[in-house]
Design an enzyme around this catalytic site. Structure first.
Site, PDB file in Angstrom:
ATOM      1  CE  LYS A  53       2.758  -3.523  -8.909  1.00  0.00           C
ATOM      2  NZ  LYS A  53       3.479  -4.542  -8.141  1.00  0.00           N
ATOM      3  CD  GLN A  97       2.700  -7.903  -6.750  1.00  0.00           C
ATOM      4  OE1 GLN A  97       2.769  -7.257  -7.794  1.00  0.00           O
ATOM      5  NE2 GLN A  97       2.816  -7.330  -5.556  1.00  0.00           N
ATOM      6  CG  ASP A 120       9.649  -4.828  -8.697  1.00  0.00           C
ATOM      7  OD1 ASP A 120       9.136  -3.694  -8.727  1.00  0.00           O
ATOM      8  OD2 ASP A 120       9.258  -5.739  -7.946  1.00  0.00           O
TER       9      ASP A 120
END
Ligand code: NAP
Length: 283
Positions: A53, A97, A120
Site C-alpha cells: 500500500k 491494518q 477502508d
C-alpha cells in the site's frame, strides 16, 4: 472454452494513471493526500500488505505515515493514536491494518476512526451508508470486485450474482454493492445447503472464503464471470478459492490469484484517500 483472465494489475495501473492526475491537481493547491496506517502485532502478511500500500501511495504522490506497535499493544494505546490522527487536519485517511492482536477488540478500535477519514469503508457509519444507498466510503475489496466485473464490459444489471462468504469486510458489502448496481444477489456462507446448486445459477460468481479448491469447475455455470477474492498461502504459494485451470475451461472471465482482486483493492484504498483529500479541499 478458454476464459479471459482479468488482469487486476493492469487494470490497477490504468486507475493509477487517473488517480495521479487527481493527486497532481491537489498538489497544485498545496494539498498532499495523506494516509495514516496503523500496524499492530507481528503478522508477516500484514507487513507485506502495508508495504504494498505504501509503495502504491508513493507512486501516486500520496504521503503515508505508519504507526507500528508490537503485539502486546493495549487497546487504549491504539485508541489514543486514533484520537490524535482524527484531530490532525493534515491526515485525510486512516487505515487500521487487520487483524489486530487477539487481546484487542477490533470493532471497538475501528469504531474510533472518524467516518470521513475511514478510507477502508468499514466504520459502521459507512457500512450503514451503503445499506441505505447513501454517500460514504465503500469498503475497498467490494469496490475492487465491482470494478473487475465492469472491466469486462458486461453490466451487472439483472444478472444472477452469487457471493460466497458473508464477512463484514468483504462478502456482505460486496453483496450490497452489487445489489445497489441492480444485480440479483444471493449470499452464501458456511451454513448454505448444497452450495453447488446455488453457484451453478451464477452469471457472476464472487468467492470470498479463503478455502483453496472450494469452487470446482462443475460448480460453475458455463460462460460465468468469476471473481476470486480468496487468498490463502500454502507452502509458499498463493491460492484462491476457485480451482483456476479447470474453471478456465468453463467460465468466460476469471480473476487470477495473485494478480486479480489484490492490486485492485489497494488502488481502491488510494481512490478513497484521494476522495477524502478532495472533500477536505472543497470544504
Ligand atoms: P472471513 O471473515 O473468514 O469470512 C469467510 C466467509 O466464508 C464467512 O462468511 C464464512 O461463513 C464463509 N465460509 C466458510 N466456509 C465456507 C464454506 N465451506 N462454504 C461457503 N462459505 C464458507 O474472511 P474474509 O475476511 O471475508 O476473507 C475471505 C478471503 O478473502 C480470505 O482468503 C482473505 O484472505 C481474502 N481477502 C482478499 C483480499 C484481497 O485484497 N485480495 C481482501 C480481503 C480478503 P460463516 O459466516 O458462516 O462463517
Amino acid at each position: 472454452m478458454g476464459a479471459t483472465v482479468i488482469d487486476g494489475k493492469a487494470l490497477a495501473d490504468r486507475y493509477a494513471a487517473q488517480l495521479k492526475a487527481r493527486v497532481d491537481r491537489l498538489l497544485e493547491k498545496g494539498i498532499q493526500p495523506r494516509l495514516a496506517v496503523i500496524l499492530a502485532g507481528d503478522n508477516p502478511a500484514s507487513e507485506v500488505y502495508v508495504r504494498l500500500k505504501q509503495k502504491r501511495a508513493a507512486e501516486l504522490g500520496i504521503k503515508t505515515d505508519a504507526y507500528v506497535y508490537d503485539s502486546g499493544v493495549s487497546e487504549q494505546t491504539l485508541i489514543d493514536c486514533l484520537a490524535k490522527l482524527n484531530a490532525d487536519s493534515g491526515v485525510h485517511g486512516i487505515l487500521v491494518q487487520l487483524p489486530l492482536p487477539e487481546q484487542i477488540d477490533a470493532q471497538s478500535v475501528l469504531a474510533q476512526v472518524l467516518p470521513e477519514k475511514d478510507v477502508d469503508g468499514i466504520h459502521p457509519f459507512n457500512a450503514g451508508a451503503l445499506m441505505c444507498d447513501e454517500a460514504g466510503f465503500v469498503a475497498c475489496t467490494p469496490k475492487a470486485v465491482l470494478a473487475l466485473i465492469q472491466s469486462t464490459g458486461e453490466s451487472v444489471e439483472g444478472k444472477n450474482t452469487v457471493v460466497v462468504g458473508r464477512s463484514r469486510m468483504v462478502g456482505k458489502p460486496a453483496a450490497l454493492l452489487l445489489l445497489q448496481n441492480d444485480a440479483t444477489v444471493t449470499l452464501c456462507h458456511s451454513k448454505t445447503r448444497d452450495l453447488a446448486s446455488v453457484t451453478k445459477t451464477a452469471d457472476i460468481l464472487v468467492c470470498a472464503v479463503g478455502r483453496p479448491g472450494l469452487i470446482t469447475a462443475d460448480m460453475i455455470k458455463p460462460g460465468a464471470t468469476i471473481i476470486d477474492v480468496g487468498t490463502t498461502k500454502v507452502e509458499g504459494k498463493w491460492y484462491g478459492d476457485v480451482e483456476f485451470t479447470p474453471a478456465c475451461e468453463v467460465a468466460s472471465y476469471i480473476t487470477p490469484v495473485p494478480g486479480g482482486v489484490g492490486p485492485m483493492t489497494i488502488i481502491m484504498l488510494m481512490e478513497n484517500t484521494v476522495e477524502a483529500a478532495e472533500k477536505k479541499a472543497h470544504g
